[in-house]
Every structure is written in structure tokens, then in C-alpha cells.
Design an enzyme around this catalytic site. Structure first.
Site, mmCIF file in Angstrom:
data_model
loop_
_atom_site.group_PDB
_atom_site.id
_atom_site.type_symbol
_atom_site.label_atom_id
_atom_site.label_comp_id
_atom_site.label_asym_id
_atom_site.label_seq_id
_atom_site.Cartn_x
_atom_site.Cartn_y
_atom_site.Cartn_z
ATOM 1 N N LYS A 124 10.911 -0.052 -4.669
ATOM 2 C CA LYS A 124 9.460 0.162 -4.640
ATOM 3 C C LYS A 124 9.203 1.626 -4.966
ATOM 4 C CE LYS A 124 5.656 -2.126 -3.789
ATOM 5 N NZ LYS A 124 5.312 -3.537 -3.948
ATOM 6 N N ASP A 164 1.371 -2.828 -8.433
ATOM 7 C CA ASP A 164 1.042 -3.072 -7.015
ATOM 8 C C ASP A 164 -0.365 -2.482 -6.849
ATOM 9 O OD1 ASP A 164 2.353 -3.926 -4.269
ATOM 10 O OD2 ASP A 164 1.357 -2.042 -3.819
HETATM 11 P P1 NDP Z 1 -5.109 -4.140 -6.258
HETATM 12 O O1 NDP Z 1 -5.078 -2.668 -6.370
HETATM 13 O O2 NDP Z 1 -5.336 -4.952 -7.460
HETATM 14 O O3 NDP Z 1 -6.181 -4.583 -5.167
HETATM 15 C C1 NDP Z 1 -6.091 -4.106 -3.846
HETATM 16 C C2 NDP Z 1 -7.312 -4.582 -3.080
HETATM 17 O O4 NDP Z 1 -7.136 -4.276 -1.696
HETATM 18 C C3 NDP Z 1 -8.587 -3.883 -3.511
HETATM 19 O O5 NDP Z 1 -9.662 -4.758 -3.294
HETATM 20 C C4 NDP Z 1 -8.638 -2.692 -2.567
HETATM 21 O O6 NDP Z 1 -9.929 -2.163 -2.373
HETATM 22 C C5 NDP Z 1 -8.132 -3.313 -1.287
HETATM 23 N N1 NDP Z 1 -7.506 -2.282 -0.463
HETATM 24 C C6 NDP Z 1 -6.488 -1.451 -0.814
HETATM 25 N N2 NDP Z 1 -6.201 -0.617 0.172
HETATM 26 C C7 NDP Z 1 -7.058 -0.908 1.155
HETATM 27 C C8 NDP Z 1 -7.261 -0.394 2.450
HETATM 28 N N3 NDP Z 1 -6.509 0.614 2.932
HETATM 29 N N4 NDP Z 1 -8.221 -0.964 3.224
HETATM 30 C C9 NDP Z 1 -8.965 -2.005 2.737
HETATM 31 N N5 NDP Z 1 -8.820 -2.528 1.523
HETATM 32 C C10 NDP Z 1 -7.886 -1.993 0.746
HETATM 33 O O7 NDP Z 1 -3.716 -4.531 -5.561
HETATM 34 P P2 NDP Z 1 -2.988 -5.946 -5.516
HETATM 35 O O8 NDP Z 1 -3.985 -7.046 -5.482
HETATM 36 O O9 NDP Z 1 -1.953 -5.935 -6.568
HETATM 37 O O10 NDP Z 1 -2.220 -5.853 -4.121
HETATM 38 C C11 NDP Z 1 -2.796 -6.294 -2.900
HETATM 39 C C12 NDP Z 1 -1.691 -6.548 -1.876
HETATM 40 O O11 NDP Z 1 -0.787 -7.542 -2.387
HETATM 41 C C13 NDP Z 1 -0.808 -5.328 -1.553
HETATM 42 O O12 NDP Z 1 -0.385 -5.420 -0.201
HETATM 43 C C14 NDP Z 1 0.384 -5.525 -2.465
HETATM 44 O O13 NDP Z 1 1.551 -4.863 -1.979
HETATM 45 C C15 NDP Z 1 0.543 -7.048 -2.376
HETATM 46 N N6 NDP Z 1 1.288 -7.661 -3.465
HETATM 47 C C16 NDP Z 1 0.920 -7.497 -4.768
HETATM 48 C C17 NDP Z 1 1.630 -8.130 -5.767
HETATM 49 C C18 NDP Z 1 1.206 -8.085 -7.197
HETATM 50 O O14 NDP Z 1 1.792 -8.819 -8.000
HETATM 51 N N7 NDP Z 1 0.224 -7.291 -7.576
HETATM 52 C C19 NDP Z 1 2.848 -8.915 -5.466
HETATM 53 C C20 NDP Z 1 3.089 -9.095 -4.063
HETATM 54 C C21 NDP Z 1 2.350 -8.462 -3.113
HETATM 55 P P3 NDP Z 1 -10.322 -0.761 -3.046
HETATM 56 O O15 NDP Z 1 -10.576 -1.079 -4.480
HETATM 57 O O16 NDP Z 1 -11.529 -0.305 -2.315
HETATM 58 O O17 NDP Z 1 -9.153 0.154 -2.848
#
Ligand code: NDP
Length: 451
Positions: A124, A164
Site C-alpha cells: 500500500k 484508493d
Molecule cells: P474515493 O476517493 O473514490 O471516495 C472516497 C469517499 O469517501 C468520498 O466520498 C470521500 O468524501 C469519503 N471519505 C474519505 N475520507 C473520509 C473521511 N475521513 N470521512 C468521511 N468521508 C470520507 O475512494 P474509494 O471509493 O476508492 O475508497 C473508499 C474506501 O474503499 C476506502 O476505505 C478504500 O481503502 C476502500 N477500497 C477501495 C478500493 C478501490 O478499488 N478503489 C478497493 C478496496 C477497498 P470526500 O470526497 O469528502 O473526501
């Protein structure tokens, strides 16, 4: 070494890294009976080795913003474990990124990747750079400078990063371009690439789709499906968008979405048309979820109070919950609210979105609960399929990739249940995932000697 000693040592050697301690403790508690009964795992100090990254790289990233001001960020890559394949795991760009967060993610990733059945080790990385509010040019200059250093440490047979939080198609494009230029080679060094230049069909959709396939498998054990189920979803990024999409396709009713500022509730359900709005808002216009209610006034928007002891999003009545935003977004109070509202199933889309106390609430109230390392593994599994296609120099159709994804999610589901039952925790997906992932990595480490 006793339980107390192993966990104490992790704390002493990694001071202040609370997320890392949390992830290690969860896995340790699941695999402890295995360690107690297996001399080989103890003698080879397998757990002690697994909590120590094989390598971690920390570097300065200097870049110039649009005003001509020099900016300095930190870049990291944790190469956690390569016993079963090249390091594999995403890059996160978010101001909260630090060693603790990346080590917890890399540790989780090691077991997740093992569960997919594909040959991928765990890694990571990322940066405390915040893409929010930056111009495309600023993001590009940052990505180029980040890759100027990272390219020395990765490669398509060594370490293959992906996206991510904060790293989507745009960032992967800039990072890939910089790698290709620096190395003068076109290889599958990143996954999540664009479809015209080595990306796999269904990779953008895979984490969310895989999550809902996994959830449907869970519900299937009780002769239920997601059809007509009201589903809470948090987040509005990559994982949340395609979770909502698959829930709609399978006849469920997604009724919420969020970002770090607040959440929307749409009692009528988010439809494909409304989802298209969210995708455009978040992926193209890079706006806030609050704007949803301007387009769809029947929905309601609530700002999140980050100082509150619970999040009211998790106090909305629903059948299923899919946390898809970030770590520790559901605490014990939230879990009690979900249980009070008679939730039947929670499947993690984010990594470690539930605190240990919240998980305890679900398990003691017989809520079906799956950990992210099992239910969100569809993303990295499809990254593994992207790597296979890059090695072959050939592309599968969307249908082929989707069929493989469904098969992998079913296998992970069944593997978790079988391991849980074998080790006396019938129906406990968390224990099953931890044990099954651990055994695969541990046995590979033993076979490869003390190195
Ligand atoms: P994105 O950046 O596309 O989206 C993240 C979302 O979560 C946004 O809506 C963001 O809001 C919100 N968010 C982020 N940080 C916070 C916070 N501290 N408090 C509240 N909301 C928050 O990321 P992903 O969708 O790719 O990832 C989301 C989760 O899924 C993570 O935990 C990631 O590790 C996990 N994941 C992702 C994978 C992938 O293929 N992308 C695979 C497996 C797991 P804002 O825009 O306001 O920051």
C-alpha cells in the site's frame, strides 16, 4: 511468545500507530488458536514476521502549484509481504495519510489478496497530498514528481500499485505516463488503467460490484436476496458509486450516500438517473454531495458533525448497510443504532470502517457481518485479472471479467465460511477470512525458508 508479548511488541516497535495496532490485534485474535496449536507457525515466528513490512519507502515529493509556489509533500510505499506474489495494493492521496494508516492497509491487503486465490502479495502507498480543490495541472505535476521517486521501487513483476481514496482514473493516467516516460517501457505497472492503454473492463466497477455479489452470497445463506432490501451506503466515490449501481441492478433500494462534509437520504431510493448525477458530480465536476438535493429536492441533506459521538446516517432504518467511505466510520453507538433498527446484514466496502467495538455489537446481535478484506476484495481481484491480461497481451470482454469476478467473490465467501466452521466459529466471516488468508501466506513463508 505470549499474546500479550506479541501485541505489546507491535505497540512498542510502532509507537502511536493506532490504526496499525487495531488491524494487527483483530487478525491476531482470530489466528491465536492456530498459533497455539501449531508449533511450526510459532517456531518460524510467522506472526512476528508478518507484522514487519519487508520494506518501506518514504520520500519527499516537491512540486509547484498554479501560483508558482513550491509545495512539499510526503510519499510512501509499504511493501508488506511478497510470499505469494508481487506486492499489490492501492495508492491513497489524502491529508490523513501517515505510516500507521498505510501499514494497516498493507497488512489487511496481504490477507485480502491471499483470499482472492490470485498470486498477489500485499502493499500500500500514497501521500498526504490532498487532490481536493487542486487543478488538473497541479494534480498532474504532483503525480509526475511522486512517480519520479516511486518508479525506482516498483515494476510489473515487483510491485503493482492501483487506486484508493483520492486516486482514480485521472491520477492513474498521470502516474502511468510518468512511469512510462521514466523507464521507457510499457508494462502493466499500475492497475485501474484506461481501457485504451491496458486497463481491464469492469475494473472501475469491480470493488462495488464485488461487494454486492458478496452480500448477496451472505443473504443467500438465509435464503434471502438483496431484492427490495433498503440499503444504506456511505461515501460517494468509486466504491460507493458502483455499490449503489449493483444494488439497483439487483433490485435493492439504495437510500443514502455521503462525503466527508455530510450525507443525503433519499427515501424514494437512488435510481440510475440519480446515480448518473452523482457520478458526474463527483468524477467530472468534483463537487459536494450536498448538491444532490438541489437536483432531487425530495431528498434531504445533513451536514456531518465530526465532534458528535455517533453519525446519524447509521440511524436511518434499513435492511442492509454498506460502509464505503473510510476507516472507523462506524463505532459502537452507530452499531447499536443499526441493530436497534433491525439491520440484518453489514458488508464492508471500505477498509476497516467498523471499530472493534462495533463489530462486537454486530456479532453478539447476530447481524451478518463481513470484513472488508473479504467483501471488498473484488477490486484487487480484478486488478489481478488486469495484470493477467497485461502479461498475456490480450483483453477479456466485460462479460468474461464480470463472470470471473462473481466466481471469485463466491469462492471467497465459501472459503471464509468453511474456515470459520473448521475452527469453531460457524458463520463468523471475520474469523474465517483472517484464518484462511493467514494460512495461505504463512505456509508460503515457511516453504520459502527463513529470509
Ligand atoms: P474515493 O476517493 O473514490 O471516495 C472516497 C469517499 O469517501 C468520498 O466520498 C470521500 O468524501 C469519503 N471519505 C474519505 N475520507 C473520509 C473521511 N475521513 N470521512 C468521511 N468521508 C470520507 O475512494 P474509494 O471509493 O476508492 O475508497 C473508499 C474506501 O474503499 C476506502 O476505505 C478504500 O481503502 C476502500 N477500497 C477501495 C478500493 C478501490 O478499488 N478503489 C478497493 C478496496 C477497498 P470526500 O470526497 O469528502 O473526501
Amino acid at each position: 511468545m505470549s499474546q500479550e508479548k506479541i501485541l505489546k511488541q507491535v505497540e512498542v516497535r510502532n509507537p502511536g500507530e493506532t490504526e496499525f495496532h487495531q488491524a494487527v490485534t483483530e487478525v491476531y485474535e482470530s489466528v491465536k488458536p492456530l498459533l497455539d496449536s501449531s508449533e511450526k507457525y510459532r517456531n518460524f515466528k510467522i506472526f512476528e514476521r508478518m507484522v514487519e513490512p519487508e520494506r518501506f519507502i518514504s520520500f519527499r515529493v516537491t512540486w509547484m502549484d498554479d501560483r508558482g509556489e513550491v509545495q512539499v509533500n510526503r510519499g510512501f510505499r509499504i511493501q508488506m509481504n511478497s510470499a505469494i506474489g508481487p506486492y499489490k495494493g492501492g495508492l491513497r492521496f489524502h491529508p490523513s495519510v501517515n505510516l500507521s494508516i498505510l501499514k494497516f492497509l498493507a497488512f489487511e491487503q496481504t490477507f485480502k489478496n491471499a483470499l482472492t486465490g490470485l498470486p498477489m502479495g500485499g502493499g500500500k502507498g500514497g501521500s498526504d497530498f490532498d487532490p481536493k480543490g487542486k487543478s488538473d495541472q497541479e494534480v498532474m505535476r504532483f503525480c509526475q514528481n511522486f512517480m519520479l521517486e516511486l518508479e525506482k521501487h516498483i515494476g510489473h513483476r515487483t510491485d503493482v500499485p492501483a487506486g484508493d481514496i483520492g486516486v482514480g482514473g485521472r491520477e492513474i493516467g498521470y502516474l502511468f505516463g510518468a512511469y512510462r516516460k521514466a523507464r521507457n517501457e510499457f508494462t502493466g505497472v499500475l492497475t485501474g488503467k484506461g481501457q485504451g492503454w491496458g486497463g481491464s473492463l469492469i475494473r472501475p466497477e469491480a470493488t462495488g460490484y464485488g461487494l454486492v455479489y458478496f452480500a448477496n452470497n451472505m443473504l443467500g445463506t438465509k435464503n434471502k436476496t438483496i431484492e427490495n432490501k433498503r440499503c444504506l451506503v456511505s461515501g460517494s466515490g468509486n466504491v460507493a458509486q458502483y455499490t449503489i449501481e449493483k444494488i439497483i441492478q439487483l433490485g435493492g433500494i439504495p437510500s443514502s450516500a455521503s462525503d466527508s462534509s455530510g450525507y443525503i437520504v433519499d427515501e424514494k431510493g437512488i435510481t440510475m438517473e440519480k446515480l448518473a448525477f452523482i457520478k458526474d458530480l463527483k468524477n467530472n465536476r468534483r463537487g459536494r454531495i450536498s448538491e444532490y438535493v438541489n437536483a432531487f429536492p425530495e431528498a434531504k441533506y445533513f451536514e456531518t458533525d465530526h465532534s458528535a459521538d455517533h453519525n446519524p446516517l447509521w440511524n436511518i432504518k434499513a435492511d442492509c448497510a454498506f460502509p464505503c467511505a473510510t476507516q472507523n466510520e462506524i463505532n459502537a453507538l452507530d452499531a447499536n443504532n443499526l441493530v436497534g433498527n433491525k439491520i440484518t446484514m453489514l458488508a464492508e466496502g471500505a477498509n476497516m470502517p467498523c471499530t472493534p467495538e462495533a463489530i462486537e455489537v454486530f456479532l453478539s446481535n447476530e447481524v451478518m457481518y463481513s470484513p472488508g478484506k473479504a467483501s471488498n476484495a473484488g477490486g484487487v481481484a480484478t486488478s489481478g485479472l488486469e495484470m493477467s491480461q497485461n502479461y498475456m497481451g490480450y483483453n477479456w470482454t466485460a462479460e468474461e471479467v464480470d463472470n470471473k469476478l462473481q466466481g471469485i467473490m463466491k469462492d471467497i465467501h465459501d472459503t471464509c465460511l468453511a474456515a470459520a466452521e473448521k475452527y469453531g466459529h460457524k458463520g463468523n466471516y471475520m474469523v474465517g477470512a483472517n484464518i484462511a488468508g493467514f494460512i495461505k501466506v504463512a505456509d508460503s513463508m515457511i516453504a520459502q525458508g527463513v529470509i
